[in-house]
Design a protein around this motif. Sequence first.
Motif, PDB file in Angstrom:
ATOM      1  N   GLN A  56       0.828  -1.203   0.000  1.00 48.03           N
ATOM      2  CA  GLN A  56       0.000   0.000   0.000  1.00 48.03           C
ATOM      3  C   GLN A  56       0.864   1.255   0.000  1.00 48.03           C
ATOM      4  OE1 GLN A  56      -0.358   2.134   2.957  1.00 48.03           O
ATOM      5  NE2 GLN A  56      -1.585   3.545   1.746  1.00 48.03           N
ATOM      6  N   SER A  57       2.009   1.221   0.682  1.00 49.23           N
ATOM      7  CA  SER A  57       2.869   2.409   0.739  1.00 49.23           C
ATOM      8  C   SER A  57       3.431   2.754  -0.642  1.00 49.23           C
ATOM      9  CB  SER A  57       3.992   2.238   1.767  1.00 49.23           C
ATOM     10  OG  SER A  57       4.833   1.161   1.423  1.00 49.23           O
ATOM     11  N   VAL A  58       3.679   1.748  -1.472  1.00 49.68           N
ATOM     12  CA  VAL A  58       4.140   2.005  -2.838  1.00 49.68           C
ATOM     13  C   VAL A  58       3.041   2.724  -3.621  1.00 49.68           C
ATOM     14  CG1 VAL A  58       4.764   0.917  -5.034  1.00 49.68           C
ATOM     15  CG2 VAL A  58       5.831   0.150  -2.914  1.00 49.68           C
ATOM     16  N   ILE A  59       1.808   2.281  -3.459  1.00 53.13           N
ATOM     17  CA  ILE A  59       0.682   2.913  -4.148  1.00 53.13           C
ATOM     18  C   ILE A  59       0.504   4.346  -3.646  1.00 53.13           C
ATOM     19  CG2 ILE A  59      -1.787   2.793  -4.657  1.00 53.13           C
ATOM     20  CD1 ILE A  59       0.052   0.546  -5.908  1.00 53.13           C
ATOM     21  N   ALA A  60       0.644   4.556  -2.354  1.00 54.15           N
ATOM     22  CA  ALA A  60       0.540   5.905  -1.792  1.00 54.15           C
ATOM     23  C   ALA A  60       1.592   6.826  -2.392  1.00 54.15           C
ATOM     24  CB  ALA A  60       0.668   5.862  -0.274  1.00 54.15           C
ATOM     25  N   ARG A  61       2.806   6.319  -2.573  1.00 52.29           N
ATOM     26  CA  ARG A  61       3.862   7.142  -3.180  1.00 52.29           C
ATOM     27  C   ARG A  61       3.546   7.444  -4.640  1.00 52.29           C
ATOM     28  NH1 ARG A  61       7.139   3.950   0.075  1.00 52.29           N
ATOM     29  NH2 ARG A  61       7.709   2.556  -1.627  1.00 52.29           N
ATOM     30  N   LEU A  62       3.035   6.450  -5.375  1.00 55.26           N
ATOM     31  CA  LEU A  62       2.650   6.682  -6.772  1.00 55.26           C
ATOM     32  C   LEU A  62       1.583   7.765  -6.862  1.00 55.26           C
ATOM     33  CD1 LEU A  62       2.312   3.053  -8.206  1.00 55.26           C
ATOM     34  CD2 LEU A  62       4.013   4.763  -8.862  1.00 55.26           C
ATOM     35  N   GLU A  63       0.616   7.710  -5.951  1.00 54.25           N
ATOM     36  CA  GLU A  63      -0.491   8.654  -5.964  1.00 54.25           C
ATOM     37  C   GLU A  63      -0.136   9.986  -5.313  1.00 54.25           C
ATOM     38  OE1 GLU A  63      -3.886   6.757  -4.215  1.00 54.25           O
ATOM     39  OE2 GLU A  63      -4.116   5.355  -5.891  1.00 54.25           O
ATOM     40  N   GLY A  64       1.041  10.067  -4.715  1.00 53.15           N
ATOM     41  CA  GLY A  64       1.449  11.288  -4.030  1.00 53.15           C
ATOM     42  C   GLY A  64       1.969  12.376  -4.941  1.00 53.15           C
ATOM     43  N   GLY A  65       2.231  12.041  -6.194  1.00 53.97           N
ATOM     44  CA  GLY A  65       2.685  13.052  -7.137  1.00 53.97           C
ATOM     45  C   GLY A  65       4.119  13.508  -6.957  1.00 53.97           C
ATOM     46  N   LYS A  66       4.915  12.744  -6.246  1.00 52.50           N
ATOM     47  CA  LYS A  66       6.313  13.127  -6.018  1.00 52.50           C
ATOM     48  C   LYS A  66       7.211  12.322  -6.935  1.00 52.50           C
ATOM     49  CE  LYS A  66       5.438  14.472  -1.320  1.00 52.50           C
ATOM     50  NZ  LYS A  66       5.434  14.076   0.058  1.00 52.50           N
ATOM     51  N   GLY A  67       7.117  12.606  -8.203  1.00 48.66           N
ATOM     52  CA  GLY A  67       7.907  11.888  -9.193  1.00 48.66           C
ATOM     53  C   GLY A  67       6.996  11.292 -10.242  1.00 48.66           C
ATOM     54  N   THR A  68       7.595  10.865 -11.303  1.00 52.32           N
ATOM     55  CA  THR A  68       6.840  10.291 -12.409  1.00 52.32           C
ATOM     56  C   THR A  68       7.149   8.806 -12.508  1.00 52.32           C
ATOM     57  OG1 THR A  68       7.026  12.397 -13.563  1.00 52.32           O
ATOM     58  CG2 THR A  68       6.345  10.510 -14.872  1.00 52.32           C
ATOM     59  N   PRO A  69       6.134   7.946 -12.373  1.00 54.83           N
ATOM     60  CA  PRO A  69       6.376   6.506 -12.462  1.00 54.83           C
ATOM     61  C   PRO A  69       6.718   6.097 -13.889  1.00 54.83           C
ATOM     62  CG  PRO A  69       4.033   6.946 -12.276  1.00 54.83           C
ATOM     63  CD  PRO A  69       4.736   8.264 -12.127  1.00 54.83           C
ATOM     64  N   SER A  70       7.352   4.939 -14.032  1.00 52.13           N
ATOM     65  CA  SER A  70       7.665   4.423 -15.362  1.00 52.13           C
ATOM     66  C   SER A  70       6.378   4.052 -16.083  1.00 52.13           C
ATOM     67  CB  SER A  70       8.559   3.180 -15.252  1.00 52.13           C
ATOM     68  OG  SER A  70       7.802   2.095 -14.722  1.00 52.13           O
ATOM     69  N   MET A  71       6.440   3.992 -17.391  1.00 51.15           N
ATOM     70  CA  MET A  71       5.279   3.602 -18.182  1.00 51.15           C
ATOM     71  C   MET A  71       4.839   2.193 -17.802  1.00 51.15           C
ATOM     72  SD  MET A  71       3.187   4.786 -20.297  1.00 51.15           S
ATOM     73  CE  MET A  71       1.732   3.947 -20.865  1.00 51.15           C
ATOM     74  N   ARG A  72       5.778   1.324 -17.546  1.00 48.88           N
ATOM     75  CA  ARG A  72       5.461  -0.051 -17.146  1.00 48.88           C
ATOM     76  C   ARG A  72       4.647  -0.054 -15.853  1.00 48.88           C
ATOM     77  NH1 ARG A  72       3.502  -4.582 -17.399  1.00 48.88           N
ATOM     78  NH2 ARG A  72       4.460  -6.286 -16.296  1.00 48.88           N
ATOM     79  N   THR A  73       5.041   0.765 -14.896  1.00 44.73           N
ATOM     80  CA  THR A  73       4.317   0.850 -13.632  1.00 44.73           C
ATOM     81  C   THR A  73       2.911   1.390 -13.849  1.00 44.73           C
ATOM     82  OG1 THR A  73       6.361   1.127 -12.368  1.00 44.73           O
ATOM     83  CG2 THR A  73       4.329   1.889 -11.316  1.00 44.73           C
ATOM     84  N   VAL A  74       2.779   2.393 -14.680  1.00 45.49           N
ATOM     85  CA  VAL A  74       1.458   2.958 -14.979  1.00 45.49           C
ATOM     86  C   VAL A  74       0.576   1.900 -15.647  1.00 45.49           C
ATOM     87  CG1 VAL A  74       0.203   4.697 -16.323  1.00 45.49           C
ATOM     88  CG2 VAL A  74       2.298   5.331 -15.108  1.00 45.49           C
TER      89      VAL A  74
END
Length: 96
Positions: A56-74
Amino acid sequence: MKTLKDIKRELLADPATQAAYESQTAEFDMARELIAARSRAGLTQSDVAQRMGTTQSVIARLEGGKGTPSMRTVQRYAQAVGARAVVRIEPQAAHA
């Protein structure tokens, strides 16, 4: 009592703060898209994490807007929420 909108307007009156805020537009847009997709699917961050095989913490970081995830992650996130990721390139708005 000041509202969040009032505080934001005051902070963005400073040119340096405005520039820093605008430099993060892409990250904020991505975060909003991720959260909206998860909400439409009726899922929690934990649900998405389980479907992606992460925490869940990984998802929170993705949704936190602090960086751009890789296309694969998206793509993995989109699949987890029952959607598909689409890349679109748009012209930039002209500055006045």
